[in-house]
Design an enzyme around this catalytic site. Structure first.
Site, PDB file in Angstrom:
ATOM      1  N   SER A  77      -8.223  17.256   1.396  1.00 19.33           N
ATOM      2  CA  SER A  77      -8.334  16.965   2.832  1.00 19.33           C
ATOM      3  C   SER A  77      -7.338  15.884   3.219  1.00 19.33           C
ATOM      4  O   SER A  77      -6.739  15.230   2.359  1.00 19.33           O
ATOM      5  CB  SER A  77      -9.755  16.507   3.198  1.00 19.33           C
TER       6      SER A  77
ATOM      7  N   SER B 217      -2.852   0.937   1.658  1.00 15.48           N
ATOM      8  CA  SER B 217      -3.330   0.788   3.041  1.00 15.48           C
ATOM      9  C   SER B 217      -2.784  -0.495   3.642  1.00 15.48           C
ATOM     10  O   SER B 217      -2.678  -1.521   2.951  1.00 15.48           O
ATOM     11  CB  SER B 217      -4.865   0.750   3.049  1.00 15.48           C
TER      12      SER B 217
ATOM     13  N   TYR C 212     -12.239  -2.460  -0.224  1.00 18.90           N
ATOM     14  CA  TYR C 212     -11.165  -1.473  -0.106  1.00 18.90           C
ATOM     15  C   TYR C 212      -9.804  -2.168  -0.038  1.00 18.90           C
ATOM     16  O   TYR C 212      -8.869  -1.812  -0.771  1.00 18.90           O
ATOM     17  CB  TYR C 212     -11.406  -0.637   1.145  1.00 18.90           C
TER      18      TYR C 212
ATOM     19  N   LYS D 191      -6.541  -2.189  -2.685  1.00 17.94           N
ATOM     20  CA  LYS D 191      -5.216  -1.788  -2.235  1.00 17.94           C
ATOM     21  C   LYS D 191      -4.201  -2.916  -2.436  1.00 17.94           C
ATOM     22  O   LYS D 191      -3.036  -2.666  -2.755  1.00 17.94           O
ATOM     23  CB  LYS D 191      -5.263  -1.357  -0.771  1.00 17.94           C
TER      24      LYS D 191
ATOM     25  N   THR E  91      -7.867  10.695   9.736  1.00 20.04           N
ATOM     26  CA  THR E  91      -8.260  11.499   8.584  1.00 20.04           C
ATOM     27  C   THR E  91      -9.782  11.549   8.482  1.00 20.04           C
ATOM     28  O   THR E  91     -10.472  10.706   9.061  1.00 20.04           O
ATOM     29  CB  THR E  91      -7.702  10.894   7.287  1.00 20.04           C
TER      30      THR E  91
END
Length: 323
Positions: free
Chosen positions: A58, A182, A208, A212, A243
């Protein structure tokens, strides 16, 4: 009359430093009209080459796989769900006539499964890997642990990719590794003192971003580790892209910014461009086809000692040789 290159570069830099316009579809739309926008890869640039894309069922992963296929690469979709992977493969074969697409399963956060996956590639007949894109990502709403008991984002974004690349490195001589990171990492410093996020109140967005940040800070170490194979190692950040992952992890942010979000193809553009154009420059963080600074705030700067401490932790958890 075209803009002088100095003016064009100044506009590009201004977009980057002000973040909001640069990370949106406005940033890429403006940059594409500047004379300094790098040329597209040549048609068929990846014919005869093989690209692996994790998290390819995806969003950015599917867009990346399609981009590689359009350049002629044989593409292996590395996914957790074989059914979703097969459906994506069929979509890509319809979108890109003649595309060579196959599916392999792997949970990138499970180090045992990463080892199994690397061994299985021999059975699947993948003798060489020219491009390895670590795109798989997750932002659990609460602290979650991997199969080996590691904080999930660090396992999926750092430990799994390092181990997978190391295991595949014998068949990657002269290849390219891309870590999809990110822009959120700009707000965090490297936390070699707490890689498992055991201190303080857990925040999914912070976890997160920390993982990253670790990806980007380890670039020089990884480049050095695989230098004998001449493997190029880079990171790309997609800007703000619309997304499924963004919708599930940050629904409020998506609602506020949706008119300005990039589509998946735009978000994956630089990753595909790196693979196809294959610039000599490496070990960098890229966005919109240009190397970008790894820090925008002085409080996030990382020293060599802290970087090496993080690397020692990675080596210990993956059981890789330190040399």
């Amino acid at each position: 009359m075209p803009l002088p290159d100095a003016v064009s570069s100044g506009i590009d830099t201004l977009l980057d430093r002000t973040v909001a316009p640069g990370f949106t579809k406005v940033g890429s739309a403006v940059r594409r009209r500047l004379p300094t926008w790098p040329a597209d890869p040549a048609p068929g640039a990846l014919v005869g080459r093989t690209g692996l894309v994790t998290g390819a069922s995806s969003g950015l992963g599917t867009a990346t796989a399609e981009g590689l296929a359009r350049l002629g690469a044989r593409v292996v979709l590395v996914v957790r769900d074989a059914g979703k992977g097969a459906a994506t493969a069929r979509e890509l074969e319809r979108a890109v006539p003649g595309a060579q697409v196959s599916v392999a399963t792997c949970d990138g956060s499970d180090l045992d499964d990463v080892r199994r996956f690397a061994e299985q590639l021999d059975v699947d007949g993948v003798e060489r890997v020219d491009v390895l894109v670590h795109n798989a990502g997750a932002m659990p709403p609460q602290r979650t642990e991997s199969a080996q008991g590691h904080e999930q984002t660090m396992a999926l974004h750092v430990l799994g990719p390092v181990l997978m690349t190391d295991l595949l490195s014998p068949r990657m001589t002269g290849g390219r590794v891309v870590l999809v990171t990110s822009g959120g990492m700009y707000g965090q410093r490297l936390r070699a003192d707490d890689p498992e996020y055991l201190q303080g109140e857990y925040s999914p967005t912070t976890a997160y971003a920390r993982s990253k940040r670790a990806q980007v800070e380890l670039l020089p170490v990884l480049l050095r580790r695989w230098s004998n194979k001449r493997i190029r190692v880079d990171a790309t950040h997609p800007g703000w892209a619309d997304t499924p992952g963004l919708d599930s992890s940050l629904p409020a942010f998506r609602r506020l910014t949706r008119p300005f979000l990039r589509d998946a193809e735009d978000g994956a553009d630089t990753t595909v461009w790196l693979a196809g154009a294959d610039p000599e420059e490496t070990g960098r963080l890229w966005h919109d086809r240009r190397p970008r600074p790894t820090h925008l705030l002085p409080t996030t700067r990382t020293g060599d000692v802290e970087r090496e401490l993080m690397w020692e932790w990675v080596i210990k958890q993956t059981a890789l040789s330190p040399s």
